[in-house]
Design a protein around this motif. Structure first.
Motif, PDB file in Angstrom:
ATOM      1  N   PRO A 100       0.837  -1.217   0.000  1.00 22.36           N
ATOM      2  CA  PRO A 100       0.000   0.000   0.000  1.00 22.36           C
ATOM      3  C   PRO A 100       0.865   1.258   0.000  1.00 22.36           C
ATOM      4  CG  PRO A 100       0.078  -0.936   2.204  1.00 22.36           C
ATOM      5  CD  PRO A 100       0.875  -1.860   1.329  1.00 22.36           C
ATOM      6  N   GLU A 101       1.646   1.413  -1.060  1.00 22.78           N
ATOM      7  CA  GLU A 101       2.586   2.533  -1.159  1.00 22.78           C
ATOM      8  C   GLU A 101       2.390   3.267  -2.472  1.00 22.78           C
ATOM      9  OE1 GLU A 101       6.519   0.944  -0.449  1.00 22.78           O
ATOM     10  OE2 GLU A 101       5.936   0.092   1.485  1.00 22.78           O
ATOM     11  N   HIS A 102       3.034   4.418  -2.570  1.00 19.22           N
ATOM     12  CA  HIS A 102       2.841   5.319  -3.704  1.00 19.22           C
ATOM     13  C   HIS A 102       3.220   4.718  -5.054  1.00 19.22           C
ATOM     14  CE1 HIS A 102       6.142   5.777  -1.030  1.00 19.22           C
ATOM     15  NE2 HIS A 102       6.741   6.771  -1.605  1.00 19.22           N
ATOM     16  N   PHE A 103       4.106   3.724  -5.077  1.00 15.74           N
ATOM     17  CA  PHE A 103       4.483   3.066  -6.323  1.00 15.74           C
ATOM     18  C   PHE A 103       3.254   2.476  -7.034  1.00 15.74           C
ATOM     19  CE2 PHE A 103       8.160   2.813  -3.540  1.00 15.74           C
ATOM     20  CZ  PHE A 103       9.188   3.219  -4.379  1.00 15.74           C
ATOM     21  N   ASN A 104       2.274   2.050  -6.238  1.00 14.81           N
ATOM     22  CA  ASN A 104       1.125   1.339  -6.800  1.00 14.81           C
ATOM     23  C   ASN A 104      -0.101   2.220  -7.010  1.00 14.81           C
ATOM     24  OD1 ASN A 104       2.265  -1.239  -7.134  1.00 14.81           O
ATOM     25  ND2 ASN A 104       2.087  -1.634  -4.933  1.00 14.81           N
ATOM     26  N   TYR A 105       0.038   3.530  -6.847  1.00 15.40           N
ATOM     27  CA  TYR A 105      -1.103   4.417  -7.061  1.00 15.40           C
ATOM     28  C   TYR A 105      -1.662   4.329  -8.496  1.00 15.40           C
ATOM     29  CZ  TYR A 105      -4.159   8.444  -6.406  1.00 15.40           C
ATOM     30  OH  TYR A 105      -5.267   9.265  -6.305  1.00 15.40           O
ATOM     31  N   PRO A 106      -0.833   4.064  -9.514  1.00 15.40           N
ATOM     32  CA  PRO A 106      -1.409   3.886 -10.857  1.00 15.40           C
ATOM     33  C   PRO A 106      -2.441   2.743 -10.910  1.00 15.40           C
ATOM     34  CG  PRO A 106       0.947   4.259 -11.032  1.00 15.40           C
ATOM     35  CD  PRO A 106       0.654   4.098  -9.566  1.00 15.40           C
ATOM     36  N   TRP A 107      -2.237   1.693 -10.129  1.00 16.51           N
ATOM     37  CA  TRP A 107      -3.226   0.607 -10.075  1.00 16.51           C
ATOM     38  C   TRP A 107      -4.537   1.129  -9.486  1.00 16.51           C
ATOM     39  CZ3 TRP A 107      -2.679  -4.058 -12.316  1.00 16.51           C
ATOM     40  CH2 TRP A 107      -1.382  -4.482 -12.641  1.00 16.51           C
ATOM     41  N   TRP A 154      10.795  11.916  -4.816  1.00 11.55           N
ATOM     42  CA  TRP A 154      10.499  10.519  -5.161  1.00 11.55           C
ATOM     43  C   TRP A 154      10.075  10.398  -6.630  1.00 11.55           C
ATOM     44  CZ3 TRP A 154       5.616   8.424  -6.462  1.00 11.55           C
ATOM     45  CH2 TRP A 154       5.622   7.031  -6.636  1.00 11.55           C
ATOM     46  N   LEU A 155       9.215  11.281  -7.100  1.00  9.43           N
ATOM     47  CA  LEU A 155       8.784  11.243  -8.501  1.00  9.43           C
ATOM     48  C   LEU A 155       9.954  11.462  -9.453  1.00  9.43           C
ATOM     49  CD1 LEU A 155       5.384  13.172  -8.377  1.00  9.43           C
ATOM     50  CD2 LEU A 155       5.699  10.823  -9.170  1.00  9.43           C
ATOM     51  N   LYS A 156      10.887  12.302  -9.021  1.00 12.76           N
ATOM     52  CA  LYS A 156      12.049  12.614  -9.860  1.00 12.76           C
ATOM     53  C   LYS A 156      12.929  11.373 -10.090  1.00 12.76           C
ATOM     54  CE  LYS A 156      14.096  16.445  -8.700  1.00 12.76           C
ATOM     55  NZ  LYS A 156      15.011  17.365  -7.980  1.00 12.76           N
ATOM     56  N   ILE A 157      13.060  10.528  -9.062  1.00 13.02           N
ATOM     57  CA  ILE A 157      13.991   9.394  -9.158  1.00 13.02           C
ATOM     58  C   ILE A 157      13.296   8.071  -9.513  1.00 13.02           C
ATOM     59  CG2 ILE A 157      15.587  10.460  -7.511  1.00 13.02           C
ATOM     60  CD1 ILE A 157      14.632   8.374  -5.442  1.00 13.02           C
ATOM     61  N   THR A 158      11.957   8.097  -9.644  1.00 15.72           N
ATOM     62  CA  THR A 158      11.212   6.862  -9.909  1.00 15.72           C
ATOM     63  C   THR A 158      10.766   6.815 -11.360  1.00 15.72           C
ATOM     64  OG1 THR A 158      10.432   6.792  -7.620  1.00 15.72           O
ATOM     65  CG2 THR A 158       9.212   5.472  -9.219  1.00 15.72           C
ATOM     66  N   ASN A 159      11.042   5.676 -12.009  1.00 10.08           N
ATOM     67  CA  ASN A 159      10.645   5.496 -13.407  1.00 10.08           C
ATOM     68  C   ASN A 159       9.970   4.147 -13.589  1.00 10.08           C
ATOM     69  OD1 ASN A 159      11.799   7.921 -14.787  1.00 10.08           O
ATOM     70  ND2 ASN A 159      13.684   7.129 -13.898  1.00 10.08           N
ATOM     71  N   TRP A 160       8.759   4.182 -14.137  1.00 12.66           N
ATOM     72  CA  TRP A 160       8.040   2.944 -14.429  1.00 12.66           C
ATOM     73  C   TRP A 160       8.497   2.390 -15.773  1.00 12.66           C
ATOM     74  CZ3 TRP A 160       6.093   6.883 -11.596  1.00 12.66           C
ATOM     75  CH2 TRP A 160       5.493   6.551 -10.385  1.00 12.66           C
ATOM     76  N   ILE A 170      -3.324  -1.948 -19.920  1.00 10.35           N
ATOM     77  CA  ILE A 170      -4.020  -0.856 -19.211  1.00 10.35           C
ATOM     78  C   ILE A 170      -3.093  -0.181 -18.202  1.00 10.35           C
ATOM     79  CG2 ILE A 170      -5.861  -0.366 -17.542  1.00 10.35           C
ATOM     80  CD1 ILE A 170      -7.491  -2.615 -19.011  1.00 10.35           C
ATOM     81  N   ILE A 171      -2.400  -0.968 -17.381  1.00  9.73           N
ATOM     82  CA  ILE A 171      -1.542  -0.375 -16.344  1.00  9.73           C
ATOM     83  C   ILE A 171      -0.335   0.331 -16.967  1.00  9.73           C
ATOM     84  CG2 ILE A 171      -0.162  -2.456 -15.840  1.00  9.73           C
ATOM     85  CD1 ILE A 171      -1.381   0.232 -13.320  1.00  9.73           C
ATOM     86  N   ASN A 172       0.188  -0.214 -18.065  1.00  5.26           N
ATOM     87  CA  ASN A 172       1.334   0.428 -18.722  1.00  5.26           C
ATOM     88  C   ASN A 172       0.955   1.768 -19.350  1.00  5.26           C
ATOM     89  OD1 ASN A 172       3.187  -1.598 -18.085  1.00  5.26           O
ATOM     90  ND2 ASN A 172       2.673  -2.800 -19.886  1.00  5.26           N
ATOM     91  N   LYS A 173      -0.242   1.827 -19.868  1.00  4.14           N
ATOM     92  CA  LYS A 173      -0.731   3.096 -20.433  1.00  4.14           C
ATOM     93  C   LYS A 173      -0.818   4.150 -19.334  1.00  4.14           C
ATOM     94  CE  LYS A 173      -4.531   4.987 -23.190  1.00  4.14           C
ATOM     95  NZ  LYS A 173      -5.882   4.718 -23.762  1.00  4.14           N
ATOM     96  N   LYS A 174      -1.252   3.721 -18.145  1.00  3.48           N
ATOM     97  CA  LYS A 174      -1.379   4.663 -17.021  1.00  3.48           C
ATOM     98  C   LYS A 174      -0.009   5.114 -16.510  1.00  3.48           C
ATOM     99  CE  LYS A 174      -4.608   5.901 -15.441  1.00  3.48           C
ATOM    100  NZ  LYS A 174      -5.370   7.129 -15.758  1.00  3.48           N
ATOM    101  N   THR A 175       0.924   4.194 -16.342  1.00  4.99           N
ATOM    102  CA  THR A 175       2.243   4.583 -15.808  1.00  4.99           C
ATOM    103  C   THR A 175       3.013   5.469 -16.784  1.00  4.99           C
ATOM    104  OG1 THR A 175       3.286   2.525 -16.608  1.00  4.99           O
ATOM    105  CG2 THR A 175       2.465   2.531 -14.341  1.00  4.99           C
ATOM    106  N   LYS A 176       2.733   5.317 -18.069  1.00  2.00           N
ATOM    107  CA  LYS A 176       3.425   6.114 -19.083  1.00  2.00           C
ATOM    108  C   LYS A 176       3.131   7.604 -18.927  1.00  2.00           C
ATOM    109  CE  LYS A 176       3.983   3.883 -22.887  1.00  2.00           C
ATOM    110  NZ  LYS A 176       3.717   3.215 -24.192  1.00  2.00           N
ATOM    111  N   THR A 177       1.920   7.919 -18.466  1.00  2.00           N
ATOM    112  CA  THR A 177       1.505   9.326 -18.349  1.00  2.00           C
ATOM    113  C   THR A 177       1.348   9.767 -16.885  1.00  2.00           C
ATOM    114  OG1 THR A 177      -0.825   8.666 -18.491  1.00  2.00           O
ATOM    115  CG2 THR A 177       0.285   9.226 -20.560  1.00  2.00           C
ATOM    116  N   PHE A 178       1.699   8.889 -15.954  1.00  2.00           N
ATOM    117  CA  PHE A 178       1.407   9.105 -14.541  1.00  2.00           C
ATOM    118  C   PHE A 178       1.985  10.418 -14.009  1.00  2.00           C
ATOM    119  CE2 PHE A 178       2.370   8.288  -9.974  1.00  2.00           C
ATOM    120  CZ  PHE A 178       1.059   8.155  -9.525  1.00  2.00           C
TER     121      PHE A 178
END
Length: 286
Positions: free
Chosen positions: A10-17, A241-247, A209-217
């Motif tokens: 339950p962390e920010h990495f999974n918010y796209p889901w 965190w957003l700066k250093i995180t890449n899906w 579906i999830i890849n489309k979301k992470t691409k524009t997240f």
């Protein structure tokens, strides 16, 4: 309607889901996808994949590779987050330990054996030149258990994701001594073999579906403030965190990547011997 269950921390990495589920994007494709939180992390999710509690899991790379090598009947279908995970090495705020060198003979709180907190403690020990065979562990199940263990003195330090634990550092519950990034992409998507055999097309659609979301997240309006509020993080921390995180957003997982990770895991004594890298993966893209 096909029923499938997906799990993750339950962390920010999974918010796209969360966003794709909220928008009923799977339902529109005749897939009834249900999410389950796993605060215990990768060790807990590996068990859930084994016993059929979930069909799909967003797990730490090192944990699922070790568990598939040990017989978990699942495959990695793609990398989810391709950047490293930054693990904070935490002690209780009033701990006598001040530097990383003070922790050489200390007891380590881990969520489970085979979890990220366990395996990364081994990686950190190797990085410090310590004798891995002498590491002492205390199983605490999850982050809450880690807080209690450090406060009670049942364990001395606990490794958990830097930004998730940052509010605990800010509140004076934990003190972070150092960071230890993973030497590989951090999260992958794993699917039970039985599900891949029966619902290959549906799994493909879920990934699309999830890849489309992470691409524009990162471009979603006000995403920083949304994440800051939802996960009780300071805005500058979320921005960092957003700066250093890449899906990953849909690129194939390769045998070469799994081989390189296995080589590192053998070096760190996390696994004993290398297996055929094709045994770990199932590519969902032509």
């Amino acid at each position: 309607m096909i029923n499938l269950r997906v799990g993750g921390v339950p962390e920010h990495f999974n918010y796209p889901w969360y966003l794709t589920l909220k928008n009923k994007e799977y339902t529109k494709n005749n897939i009834n996808l249900r999410w389950k939180d796993f605060p215990g992390g990768t060790g807990e999710m590996c068990n859930a994949l084994r016993n059929g509690e979930v069909d799909i899991a967003i797990v730490l790379t090192e944990g699922i590779i070790k568990d598939i090598a040990n017989g978990n009947p699942s495959k990695i279908v793609q990398t989810f987050v391709k950047s490293p995970l930054v693990w904070g090495i935490h002690v209780a705020a009033n701990s006598k330990f001040k530097t990383i060198h003070d922790l050489q003979h200390a007891t380590i709180a881990i969520s489970r054996y085979g979890s990220g907190s366990h395996l990364m403690a081994i990686v950190n020990a190797y990085n410090q030149g310590w004798d891995v065979s002498k590491l002492k562990f205390k199983v605490v199940k999850n982050l809450e258990g880690g807080i209690i263990a450090l406060q009670n003195g049942d364990a001395d330090y606990f490794m958990w994701e830097h930004f998730t634990t940052k509010p605990l550092v800010d509140k004076g519950i934990f003190r972070r001594i150092k960071d230890c990034p993973t030497p590989w992409p951090c999260f992958v998507i794993a699917v039970r073999n039985e599900v891949l055999e029966k619902n290959y097309i549906e799994v493909q659609k879920i990934l699309e579906i999830i890849n489309k979301k992470t691409k524009t997240f990162k471009n979603i309006a006000h995403i920083e403030s949304t994440l800051s509020k939802r996960y009780e993080q300071k805005l500058p921390d979320i921005k960092e965190w957003l700066k250093i995180t890449n899906w990953n957003s849909g690129k194939k997982i390769t045998k070469n990547l799994i081989t390189r990770i296995q080589n590192k895991m053998i070096f760190f004594n996390v696994i004993e011997k290398k297996k055929n890298s094709s045994d770990f993966i199932k590519n969902m893209y032509l």
